[in-house]
Enzyme design. Structure first.
Site, mmCIF file in Angstrom:
data_model
loop_
_atom_site.group_PDB
_atom_site.id
_atom_site.type_symbol
_atom_site.label_atom_id
_atom_site.label_comp_id
_atom_site.label_asym_id
_atom_site.label_seq_id
_atom_site.Cartn_x
_atom_site.Cartn_y
_atom_site.Cartn_z
ATOM 1 C CE1 TYR A 27 26.754 3.645 60.335
ATOM 2 C CE2 TYR A 27 27.916 3.558 62.461
ATOM 3 C CZ TYR A 27 27.803 4.306 61.400
ATOM 4 O OH TYR A 27 28.161 5.494 61.103
ATOM 5 N N GLY A 29 19.606 -1.672 62.187
ATOM 6 C CA GLY A 29 18.434 -1.179 61.909
ATOM 7 C C GLY A 29 18.374 0.080 60.914
ATOM 8 N N GLY A 31 19.007 3.172 58.639
ATOM 9 C CA GLY A 31 19.893 4.209 58.545
ATOM 10 C C GLY A 31 21.302 4.142 59.653
ATOM 11 C CG HIS A 47 24.346 -6.007 56.795
ATOM 12 N ND1 HIS A 47 23.052 -5.534 56.882
ATOM 13 C CD2 HIS A 47 24.187 -6.983 55.765
ATOM 14 C CE1 HIS A 47 22.329 -6.377 56.181
ATOM 15 N NE2 HIS A 47 22.766 -7.232 55.618
ATOM 16 C CG ASP A 48 23.870 -0.088 57.641
ATOM 17 O OD1 ASP A 48 23.084 -1.178 57.550
ATOM 18 O OD2 ASP A 48 23.779 1.141 58.196
ATOM 19 C CE1 TYR A 51 21.815 -6.188 52.423
ATOM 20 C CE2 TYR A 51 20.195 -4.827 53.676
ATOM 21 C CZ TYR A 51 20.723 -6.018 53.200
ATOM 22 O OH TYR A 51 20.002 -7.200 53.793
ATOM 23 C CE1 TYR A 64 19.334 -14.931 51.645
ATOM 24 C CE2 TYR A 64 18.819 -12.429 51.337
ATOM 25 C CZ TYR A 64 19.330 -13.558 52.095
ATOM 26 O OH TYR A 64 19.482 -13.173 53.298
ATOM 27 C CG ASP A 89 21.340 -10.328 54.183
ATOM 28 O OD1 ASP A 89 21.739 -9.167 54.253
ATOM 29 O OD2 ASP A 89 20.028 -10.601 53.637
#
Length: 121
Positions: A27, A29, A31, A47-48, A51, A64, A89
């Site tokens: 996970y 990187g 995709g 994290h994916d 997002y 940001y 993040d």
């Protein structure tokens, strides 16, 4: 954006985002699929998903601002997207730090074809 995220990762872990987290496990990187390989890879999965909850934002390119207060990351007030991207993040960078003890070089440059199946957020 990826610039701030990379800086956060370096500050939290002492590791450069590229190459340490840019193609780690299934996970970290671009995709992702399959079962996360370890706790660090699970940080990237979460994290994916974070997002993924921001369909109207551009997390990889929206800039940001954040600062450090007594060593802690504090996201500075910006647009709704900027704030939410920063929080995603921040959570991942902290997760990486909390799991440094199980980070394994064997999962760096991990081949995609070894990642099978779908995992729901």
């Amino acid at each position: 954006s990826l610039l701030e995220f990379g800086k956060m990762i370096l500050e939290e872990t002492g590791k450069l985002a590229i190459p340490s987290y840019s193609s780690y496990g299934c996970y970290c990187g671009w995709g992702g699929k399959g079962t996360p390989k370890d706790a660090t890879d699970r940080c990237c999965f979460v994290h994916d998903c974070c997002y993924g909850n921001l369909p109207d934002c551009n997390p990889k390119s929206d800039r940001y601002k954040y600062k450090r207060v007594n060593g802690a990351i504090v996201c500075e007030k910006g647009t709704s997207c900027e704030n939410r991207i920063c929080e995603c993040d921040k959570a991942a960078a902290i997760c990486f730090r909390q799991n440094l003890n199980t980070y394994s070089k064997k999962y760096m440059l991990y081949p995609d074809f070894l990642c099978k199946g779908e995992l729901k957020c």
